[in-house]
Design a protein around this motif. Structure first.
Motif, PDB file in Angstrom:
ATOM      1  N   THR A  87       4.124   5.555 -10.416  1.00 46.47           N
ATOM      2  CA  THR A  87       3.246   6.143 -10.000  1.00 46.47           C
ATOM      3  C   THR A  87       2.332   5.204  -9.991  1.00 46.47           C
ATOM      4  O   THR A  87       1.223   5.629  -9.621  1.00 46.47           O
ATOM      5  CB  THR A  87       3.307   7.163 -11.320  1.00 46.47           C
ATOM      6  N   VAL A  88       2.538   3.603 -10.301  1.00 49.63           N
ATOM      7  CA  VAL A  88       1.103   3.190  -9.975  1.00 49.63           C
ATOM      8  C   VAL A  88       0.707   2.881  -8.443  1.00 49.63           C
ATOM      9  O   VAL A  88      -0.121   2.609  -7.949  1.00 49.63           O
ATOM     10  CB  VAL A  88       0.632   2.023 -10.561  1.00 49.63           C
ATOM     11  N   ASP A  89       1.669   3.783  -7.727  1.00 50.12           N
ATOM     12  CA  ASP A  89       1.862   3.237  -6.686  1.00 50.12           C
ATOM     13  C   ASP A  89       0.692   4.659  -5.814  1.00 50.12           C
ATOM     14  O   ASP A  89       0.700   4.281  -4.572  1.00 50.12           O
ATOM     15  CB  ASP A  89       2.494   3.278  -5.411  1.00 50.12           C
ATOM     16  N   ILE A  90       0.357   5.805  -6.958  1.00 46.15           N
ATOM     17  CA  ILE A  90      -0.018   6.473  -6.357  1.00 46.15           C
ATOM     18  C   ILE A  90      -1.391   6.400  -5.407  1.00 46.15           C
ATOM     19  O   ILE A  90      -2.529   6.591  -4.587  1.00 46.15           O
ATOM     20  CB  ILE A  90      -0.045   7.842  -6.882  1.00 46.15           C
ATOM     21  N   ALA A  91      -2.796   5.597  -6.024  1.00 46.61           N
ATOM     22  CA  ALA A  91      -3.694   5.352  -6.358  1.00 46.61           C
ATOM     23  C   ALA A  91      -3.712   4.510  -4.687  1.00 46.61           C
ATOM     24  O   ALA A  91      -4.803   4.746  -4.222  1.00 46.61           O
ATOM     25  CB  ALA A  91      -4.541   4.580  -7.404  1.00 46.61           C
ATOM     26  N   PRO A  92      -3.273   2.688  -5.052  1.00 46.14           N
ATOM     27  CA  PRO A  92      -3.234   2.256  -3.955  1.00 46.14           C
ATOM     28  C   PRO A  92      -2.980   2.785  -2.105  1.00 46.14           C
ATOM     29  O   PRO A  92      -3.635   2.829  -0.969  1.00 46.14           O
ATOM     30  CB  PRO A  92      -2.796   0.840  -3.311  1.00 46.14           C
ATOM     31  N   THR A  93      -2.145   4.451  -3.080  1.00 48.30           N
ATOM     32  CA  THR A  93      -1.593   5.053  -1.563  1.00 48.30           C
ATOM     33  C   THR A  93      -2.755   5.723  -0.955  1.00 48.30           C
ATOM     34  O   THR A  93      -3.147   5.664   0.321  1.00 48.30           O
ATOM     35  CB  THR A  93      -0.339   5.442  -1.588  1.00 48.30           C
TER      36      THR A  93
END
Ligand SMILES: [Zn+2]
Length: 522
Positions: free
Chosen positions: A490-496
């Protein structure tokens, strides 16, 4: 003149691709990804649309240890683990007595404990006109996705949607108008019946573990008293429909998605309430997920119709999963699954330390919450002359002997763990803020949960796959549809989303860009 020359020297401006005008983030509280597979043939609405047209990350995780609502929501748009957002447990999440609610009785709340920035801040840094609306049944579900920003943030309390003084001194007209309709109070005598014919549900409706043994069969009826009905509605699909209705009213009133890029975050909590009461294998959770599917179809259609399909990006995820009733697991599989409490051990050790500290002392030297042992006031502890190491070794040994405990780790040992091959250690590393005072962490055996013997609910909060595995689905402008394997967090959602929107994080983050799912820019 100089300015003119510079302008002439500059390369011809290639217009930056316009950003999507609206980012919609749907976080379904306690939504396990296996639900989307299990009932796939019956999904026809918003979940169906996202699963079939979106980029689906099949191995999505809230990859931290204390899989509760507040830590989970803190990761979704920050790109940070709870270790870095500082939100490591529900009980130290958003509660803030200096930020009382407006026009409702309930605990005050604010994001004061949240550290870091979120996607909204990154957008705002390049476009000051950017706005956010964040809505949830729960304070933590509304507040944490947009971090510390003082935007339009509302949650449900005793029959109304409200906010706290951290955000505003009064409620805007559209919120007052919505509340004046008193829709939750009109749920008096409402029934929750099955959406589809009986035969569509394979689950037994009459399992002994459900809902503490009361009101286990469909249809479920809400109280006749309107105030009690407005309170009980949080345990039914009704509150999800009201949350989406409220969010849509706000979306229209604020005219989101019609200027720059705005953020609309909605967290739906009824799945969590139904899952706790009836468990992940119940007819109730099955029906609840079908209803989320239908409600989301209605909601997404209205949003897309208003701002245009090419102007929207949608994310669907969850703050955590859930583990079944241990009693059910034992009965069905024979696995040794239990409800576990170590409170008596912690209390006994505190009293022993009192004795060592000298006459008249009574102190909570050690404090335990959801697998984490906190050492309070290290300085005073050192003054007792008792070596921390010997105490922690003794406590760990006692805890390892408790039925249902899988492992006990010293926090000081975790940095040496192999976080590639040991997901439990990795999730603890992602969990613990260095200044939180956690000295020992306890992980339960698969199927076991924290709680008193008589608590009777299904629970989450472990670094297990049941609790940490969540859907991560992106849909819309700039997203390449497909099913993607390999761990995504879920920490990948914002940078993506940041890459897709052409904005960069304002500080160091933990997540990475899920490049496979992004369409090449044209
Ligand atoms: Zn929960």
């Amino acid at each position: 003149m100089i300015l003119l020359c510079l302008a002439l020297l500059a390369p011809p401006a290639t217009p930056a691709p316009a950003r999507p005008k609206l980012v919609v983030v749907i976080t379904v509280d306690q939504l396990r990804p296996d639900y989307l597979d299990r009932w796939k043939s019956q999904l026809t609405g918003g979940l169906f649309q996202l699963v079939t047209e979106g980029a689906v990350f099949a191995d999505g995780y809230q990859d931290h240890a204390v899989t509760e609502t507040a830590p989970g929501h803190s990761t979704v748009l920050s790109g940070l683990w709870p270790a870095h957002t500082g939100i490591i447990r529900n009980s130290q999440g958003v509660q803030d007595s200096t930020a009382p609610l407006l026009g409702a009785n309930g605990p005050g709340a604010s994001p004061r404990r949240f550290r870091g920035t979120t996607l909204f801040d990154w957008l705002k840094a390049v476009d000051p006109t950017t706005r956010a609306l964040s809505v949830s049944r729960k304070d933590r579900g509304a507040i944490l996705p947009i971090g510390r920003a003082r935007e339009q943030v509302y949650w449900y309390q005793s029959g109304v949607f409200t906010t706290s003084r951290y955000y505003a001194d009064s409620l805007p007209p559209w919120v007052r108008t919505f509340n004046a309709r008193r829709l939750p109070f009109k749920a008096a005598n409402a029934t929750w019946a099955l959406l589809l014919p009986d035969s569509a549900y394979k689950e037994d409706d009459n399992e002994a573990w459900e809902n503490g043994g009361r009101d286990v069969l469909f249809p479920h009826r809400l109280p006749a008293d309107s105030v009690r009905a407005a309170a009980a509605a949080v345990n039914t699909p009704i509150l999800d429909s009201l949350t989406l209705l409220f969010a849509l009213d706000g979306f229209e009133a604020l005219r989101l998605g019609r200027r720059g890029t705005d953020v609309l975050a909605v967290s739906l909590s009824s799945t969590d309430a139904v899952g706790h009461a009836f468990g992940p294998d119940s007819r109730e959770i099955h029906d609840q997920v079908l209803r989320v599917d239908r409600y989301l179809a209605w909601f997404l259609k209205r949003v897309v119709d208003r701002v245009g399909r090419d102007n929207v990006v949608v994310v669907l995820t969850a703050d955590h999963g859930v583990t079944s009733f241990p009693e059910r697991t034992r009965a069905k599989t024979g696995a040794q699954a239990y409800r576990v409490s170590v409170d008596t051990i912690v209390t006994a050790v505190n009293r022993e330390l009192d004795r060592l500290a000298g006459a008249g002392t009574s102190r909570e030297w050690l404090n335990f919450d959801t697998g984490m042992l906190f050492l309070q006031d290290n300085g005073r502890f050192a003054a007792t002359g008792v070596k921390t190491d010997s105490i922690l070794d003794a406590v760990a040994e006692r805890m390892r002997a408790v039925r249902g405990v899988g492992r006990v780790d010293r926090v000081a040992d975790l940095p040496r763990a192999d976080t590639a091959s040991d997901p439990v250690a990795r999730r603890w590393v992602h969990q613990l803020a260095p200044d939180a005072g956690v000295v020992l962490v306890v992980t339960l055996q698969p199927g076991s949960i924290w709680g008193a013997e008589n608590s009777l609910i299904a629970m989450h909060g472990q670094p297990s796959d049941d609790d940490a595995h969540v859907p991560i689905i992106l849909w819309g402008r700039g997203v390449k549809a497909g099913t993607y394997r390999g761990r995504a967090n879920t920490v990948d959602i914002a940078p993506t989303l940041g890459r897709l929107l052409g904005v960069t994080p304002l500080s160091l983050i933990d997540g990475r860009v899920l490049t496979d799912a992004l369409a090449p820019r044209n």
